[in-house]
Scaffold this motif. Structure first.
Motif, PDB file in Angstrom:
ATOM      1  N   LEU A  80       0.821  -1.211   0.000  1.00 53.66           N
ATOM      2  CA  LEU A  80       0.000   0.000   0.000  1.00 53.66           C
ATOM      3  C   LEU A  80       0.855   1.261   0.000  1.00 53.66           C
ATOM      4  CD1 LEU A  80      -2.815  -1.071   2.512  1.00 53.66           C
ATOM      5  CD2 LEU A  80      -2.989  -0.867   0.019  1.00 53.66           C
ATOM      6  N   CYS A  81       1.928   1.256   0.783  1.00 57.89           N
ATOM      7  CA  CYS A  81       2.812   2.427   0.811  1.00 57.89           C
ATOM      8  C   CYS A  81       3.454   2.662  -0.552  1.00 57.89           C
ATOM      9  CB  CYS A  81       3.889   2.251   1.879  1.00 57.89           C
ATOM     10  SG  CYS A  81       3.287   2.444   3.569  1.00 57.89           S
ATOM     11  N   ARG A  82       3.856   1.576  -1.233  1.00 59.69           N
ATOM     12  CA  ARG A  82       4.441   1.733  -2.558  1.00 59.69           C
ATOM     13  C   ARG A  82       3.438   2.354  -3.529  1.00 59.69           C
ATOM     14  NH1 ARG A  82       8.245   3.378  -4.410  1.00 59.69           N
ATOM     15  NH2 ARG A  82       9.528   1.956  -3.171  1.00 59.69           N
ATOM     16  N   LEU A  83       2.199   1.900  -3.475  1.00 56.35           N
ATOM     17  CA  LEU A  83       1.180   2.464  -4.362  1.00 56.35           C
ATOM     18  C   LEU A  83       0.920   3.934  -4.051  1.00 56.35           C
ATOM     19  CD1 LEU A  83      -1.364  -0.515  -4.446  1.00 56.35           C
ATOM     20  CD2 LEU A  83       0.312   0.124  -6.190  1.00 56.35           C
ATOM     21  N   HIS A  84       0.868   4.269  -2.772  1.00 53.88           N
ATOM     22  CA  HIS A  84       0.626   5.662  -2.395  1.00 53.88           C
ATOM     23  C   HIS A  84       1.784   6.560  -2.828  1.00 53.88           C
ATOM     24  CE1 HIS A  84      -3.036   4.714  -0.426  1.00 53.88           C
ATOM     25  NE2 HIS A  84      -2.507   4.130   0.637  1.00 53.88           N
ATOM     26  N   LEU A  85       3.006   6.104  -2.632  1.00 52.71           N
ATOM     27  CA  LEU A  85       4.155   6.904  -3.038  1.00 52.71           C
ATOM     28  C   LEU A  85       4.217   7.080  -4.553  1.00 52.71           C
ATOM     29  CD1 LEU A  85       6.964   5.561  -0.653  1.00 52.71           C
ATOM     30  CD2 LEU A  85       5.756   7.742  -0.530  1.00 52.71           C
ATOM     31  N   THR A  86       3.871   6.030  -5.290  1.00 50.65           N
ATOM     32  CA  THR A  86       3.848   6.136  -6.750  1.00 50.65           C
ATOM     33  C   THR A  86       2.818   7.163  -7.204  1.00 50.65           C
ATOM     34  OG1 THR A  86       4.539   3.818  -6.933  1.00 50.65           O
ATOM     35  CG2 THR A  86       3.570   4.847  -8.894  1.00 50.65           C
ATOM     36  N   HIS A  87       1.665   7.123  -6.551  1.00 52.98           N
ATOM     37  CA  HIS A  87       0.611   8.088  -6.901  1.00 52.98           C
ATOM     38  C   HIS A  87       1.037   9.520  -6.554  1.00 52.98           C
ATOM     39  CE1 HIS A  87      -3.946   9.187  -6.741  1.00 52.98           C
ATOM     40  NE2 HIS A  87      -3.339   9.685  -7.791  1.00 52.98           N
ATOM     41  N   ILE A  88       1.688   9.693  -5.419  1.00 56.61           N
ATOM     42  CA  ILE A  88       2.161  11.019  -5.022  1.00 56.61           C
ATOM     43  C   ILE A  88       3.199  11.537  -6.007  1.00 56.61           C
ATOM     44  CG2 ILE A  88       3.458  12.272  -3.242  1.00 56.61           C
ATOM     45  CD1 ILE A  88       2.075  10.502  -1.166  1.00 56.61           C
ATOM     46  N   ASP A  89       4.104  10.657  -6.432  1.00 54.35           N
ATOM     47  CA  ASP A  89       5.111  11.073  -7.419  1.00 54.35           C
ATOM     48  C   ASP A  89       4.455  11.465  -8.736  1.00 54.35           C
ATOM     49  OD1 ASP A  89       7.070  10.585  -5.574  1.00 54.35           O
ATOM     50  OD2 ASP A  89       7.514   8.568  -6.310  1.00 54.35           O
ATOM     51  N   HIS A  90       3.435  10.717  -9.130  1.00 50.38           N
ATOM     52  CA  HIS A  90       2.724  11.046 -10.368  1.00 50.38           C
ATOM     53  C   HIS A  90       2.026  12.406 -10.253  1.00 50.38           C
ATOM     54  CE1 HIS A  90       0.456  10.583 -14.032  1.00 50.38           C
ATOM     55  NE2 HIS A  90      -0.693  10.634 -13.378  1.00 50.38           N
ATOM     56  N   LEU A  91       1.412  12.670  -9.109  1.00 51.65           N
ATOM     57  CA  LEU A  91       0.752  13.956  -8.904  1.00 51.65           C
ATOM     58  C   LEU A  91       1.769  15.100  -8.886  1.00 51.65           C
ATOM     59  CD1 LEU A  91      -1.862  12.960  -6.169  1.00 51.65           C
ATOM     60  CD2 LEU A  91      -2.318  13.465  -8.575  1.00 51.65           C
ATOM     61  N   ASN A  92       2.914  14.874  -8.275  1.00 54.76           N
ATOM     62  CA  ASN A  92       3.970  15.893  -8.281  1.00 54.76           C
ATOM     63  C   ASN A  92       4.426  16.218  -9.705  1.00 54.76           C
ATOM     64  OD1 ASN A  92       4.078  16.300  -5.491  1.00 54.76           O
ATOM     65  ND2 ASN A  92       5.518  14.613  -5.196  1.00 54.76           N
ATOM     66  N   ASP A  93       4.526  15.188 -10.519  1.00 53.94           N
ATOM     67  CA  ASP A  93       4.930  15.404 -11.910  1.00 53.94           C
ATOM     68  C   ASP A  93       3.873  16.213 -12.666  1.00 53.94           C
ATOM     69  OD1 ASP A  93       6.710  14.797 -14.232  1.00 53.94           O
ATOM     70  OD2 ASP A  93       4.921  13.755 -14.934  1.00 53.94           O
ATOM     71  N   MET A  94       2.604  15.908 -12.452  1.00 54.70           N
ATOM     72  CA  MET A  94       1.525  16.646 -13.118  1.00 54.70           C
ATOM     73  C   MET A  94       1.480  18.097 -12.643  1.00 54.70           C
ATOM     74  SD  MET A  94      -1.519  13.786 -13.061  1.00 54.70           S
ATOM     75  CE  MET A  94      -2.651  14.853 -13.946  1.00 54.70           C
ATOM     76  N   ILE A  95       1.668  18.309 -11.346  1.00 56.25           N
ATOM     77  CA  ILE A  95       1.664  19.674 -10.817  1.00 56.25           C
ATOM     78  C   ILE A  95       2.827  20.475 -11.390  1.00 56.25           C
ATOM     79  CG2 ILE A  95       1.922  21.037  -8.701  1.00 56.25           C
ATOM     80  CD1 ILE A  95       0.440  18.769  -7.237  1.00 56.25           C
ATOM     81  N   GLY A  96       3.981  19.829 -11.523  1.00 54.40           N
ATOM     82  CA  GLY A  96       5.123  20.510 -12.115  1.00 54.40           C
ATOM     83  C   GLY A  96       4.871  20.922 -13.557  1.00 54.40           C
ATOM     84  N   LYS A  97       4.219  20.059 -14.337  1.00 48.85           N
ATOM     85  CA  LYS A  97       3.901  20.406 -15.725  1.00 48.85           C
ATOM     86  C   LYS A  97       2.905  21.571 -15.781  1.00 48.85           C
ATOM     87  CE  LYS A  97       4.765  15.780 -17.586  1.00 48.85           C
ATOM     88  NZ  LYS A  97       4.174  14.589 -18.264  1.00 48.85           N
ATOM     89  N   LEU A  98       1.921  21.564 -14.883  1.00 52.79           N
ATOM     90  CA  LEU A  98       0.967  22.668 -14.855  1.00 52.79           C
ATOM     91  C   LEU A  98       1.648  23.972 -14.454  1.00 52.79           C
ATOM     92  CD1 LEU A  98      -2.239  21.070 -13.303  1.00 52.79           C
ATOM     93  CD2 LEU A  98      -1.944  21.934 -15.626  1.00 52.79           C
ATOM     94  N   ASP A  99       2.559  23.903 -13.487  1.00 55.39           N
ATOM     95  CA  ASP A  99       3.287  25.121 -13.078  1.00 55.39           C
ATOM     96  C   ASP A  99       4.058  25.713 -14.259  1.00 55.39           C
ATOM     97  OD1 ASP A  99       2.414  25.125 -10.470  1.00 55.39           O
ATOM     98  OD2 ASP A  99       4.060  23.888  -9.738  1.00 55.39           O
ATOM     99  N   ALA A 100       4.710  24.845 -15.023  1.00 53.61           N
ATOM    100  CA  ALA A 100       5.477  25.337 -16.176  1.00 53.61           C
ATOM    101  C   ALA A 100       4.563  25.958 -17.223  1.00 53.61           C
ATOM    102  CB  ALA A 100       6.288  24.193 -16.782  1.00 53.61           C
ATOM    103  N   ARG A 101       3.416  25.328 -17.455  1.00 56.75           N
ATOM    104  CA  ARG A 101       2.490  25.867 -18.449  1.00 56.75           C
ATOM    105  C   ARG A 101       1.881  27.203 -17.988  1.00 56.75           C
ATOM    106  NH1 ARG A 101       1.609  26.677 -23.592  1.00 56.75           N
ATOM    107  NH2 ARG A 101      -0.622  26.919 -24.095  1.00 56.75           N
ATOM    108  N   ILE A 102       1.546  27.296 -16.711  1.00 60.47           N
ATOM    109  CA  ILE A 102       0.980  28.540 -16.191  1.00 60.47           C
ATOM    110  C   ILE A 102       1.989  29.669 -16.284  1.00 60.47           C
ATOM    111  CG2 ILE A 102       0.111  29.656 -14.081  1.00 60.47           C
ATOM    112  CD1 ILE A 102      -1.120  26.959 -13.318  1.00 60.47           C
TER     113      ILE A 102
END
Length: 427
Positions: free
Chosen positions: A222-244
């Motif tokens: 469960l921790c591995r899945l949660h960390l993977t999801h958090i990393d994916h969200l961080n990557d998406m937020i970073g792309k949105l920050d760059a676009r904004i």
């Protein structure tokens, strides 16, 4: 009532179908001709509906803001020249009780429009609307990342790992290394605690106690899945920050101007611009903007008595970021911070939230003035209220003695000299 707009149309919007009512002058004077048609919400059908309205020489079109279904209809109407679209709040145009059909709703909306009883909502320009969609989605992703982090903490708690009780940020560099070691199979608390970095190494004894638990294999999965999801969200937020950052370049001057306000950072300035734009002619005064945002004081008066009123519903995205800015500025040595502490004392121990909303209102008023007048914020200082309320400075200055002419003496009068013949001297 007097007809203000003789050629109007109104649209009752749904997901798969819209109902359009058109009211135009009839053949005789004072007569009104009414037509009602239904269209599917496919874009080709919406363009056909727009062509019909143009053929009927309609000048004003009213529609309710129904979820996100109004957007394709609005964009299709915006392609035609000469059509003024009024996007109305559904709570403000509710039909009278009685027969309830889509056609009757559209006709009622058209009748309100033709007599000038409707007010259109604020629709930002296309470039501002693009920034708004990006910032709102970024906020959703940040909220989802927070929820996923909380789920990770829940799994650690179930496994007896009390990492967040010792480390302020359980998913920081040190915490992430410890969780990764737990997932890899390490269970020795001393070895896990030795992975601490920086100032957290001072808490190694407490970490050793916090990392001793019953962490099992399913916890690791469960921790591995949660960390993977958090990393994916961080990557998406970073792309949105760059676009904004790219799309907000035309408004960089306004963004930098807003960042001079205490408590308003880069993301807060971006969100403010995305929600209200940079053209303040849409809001004649700061009071209009505060009312639209839902940050104005409540007003409830009946029978000559004013009762307690709460703030009205407004733009939740703008209100949220302004309240967050208010909480941030409450800890600063600025005039806004002093005003927060002043209001908090006035409202009492439980008045922190009321004070934060009041400061958010003040920040919004400052935003209006900065954008409307192209100015930069200048803070008045944390001692602004202290100087203004100082009893010594509020004392009236001593009266300056006035110079008066010296009256003729008794001797002059006794000698028979007229008073007006005496030369006056001034002291």
């Amino acid at each position: 009532m007097e007809i203000v707009y003789p050629r109007v149309a109104a649209i009752d919007v749904h997901k798969k179908q819209i109902t359009v009512a058109v009211r135009v002058p009839g053949e005789q004077v004072g007569q009104r001709r009414q037509q009602v048609r239904k269209y599917p919400t496919f874009y080709s059908a919406l363009r056909e509906m727009t062509a019909w309205l143009v053929a009927e020489q309609v000048t004003h079109v009213a529609m309710e803001a129904t979820g996100v279904y109004w957007r394709p209809v609005f964009h299709a109407l915006a392609e035609a020249d000469g059509l003024e679209v009024l996007l109305c709040n559904a709570h403000h145009v509710k039909n009278v009780p009685g027969r309830k059909t889509d056609a009757s709703d559209a006709v009622w909306l058209a009748e309100l429009c033709e007599v000038g009883l409707l007010r259109g909502s604020f629709i930002p320009p296309a470039d501002i609307a693009a920034i708004r969609e990006l910032t709102r989605y970024r906020k959703k992703l940040i909220e989802e990342r927070t929820r996923e982090t909380q789920r990770l903490h829940k799994v650690l708690e179930d496994g007896g790992i009390k990492l967040d009780s010792v480390a302020s940020i359980a998913t920081g560099v040190s915490g992430r290394a410890m969780i990764e070691a737990l997932i890899a199979g390490e269970r020795d608390p001393a070895v896990l605690a030795d992975l601490a970095r920086g100032v957290l190494r001072k808490k190694i004894p407490d970490l050793t106690l916090a990392l001793a638990g019953r962490f099992a294999d399913h916890h690791a999965l469960l921790c591995r899945l949660h960390l993977t999801h958090i990393d994916h969200l961080n990557d998406m937020i970073g792309k949105l920050d760059a676009r904004i950052e790219q799309v907000i370049i035309p408004f960089a001057a306004q963004r930098d101007r807003l960042k001079t306000i205490p408590g308003v950072g880069d993301r807060a300035a971006q969100t403010i611009i995305a929600e209200i734009g940079v053209d303040m002619t849409r809001f004649p005064t700061p009071a209009h903007l505060a009312s639209w945002a839902g940050l104005c004081p409540g007003n409830h008066e009946s029978a000559g008595k004013r009762r307690k009123g709460t703030t009205r519903h407004g733009n939740p995205h703008l209100a949220t970021v302004l309240v967050e800015a208010a909480w941030a500025t409450s800890r600063t040595r600025t005039r806004l911070g002093a005003r927060y502490r002043r209001l908090h004392r006035r409202f009492g121990k439980t008045g922190s939230k009321k004070a934060a909303v009041a400061i958010a209102h003040t920040v919004l008023v400052i935003v209006w003035h900065l954008l409307a007048n192209d100015q930069t914020y200048t803070d008045l200082g944390a001692d602004y209220y202290t100087q203004r309320d100082d009893p010594e400075t509020r004392k009236k200055p001593p009266a300056t003695p006035t110079t008066r002419p010296r009256l003729p003496s008794r001797t002059h009068r006794t000698r028979g000299i007229a008073p007006h013949a005496v030369r006056l001297s001034f002291v």
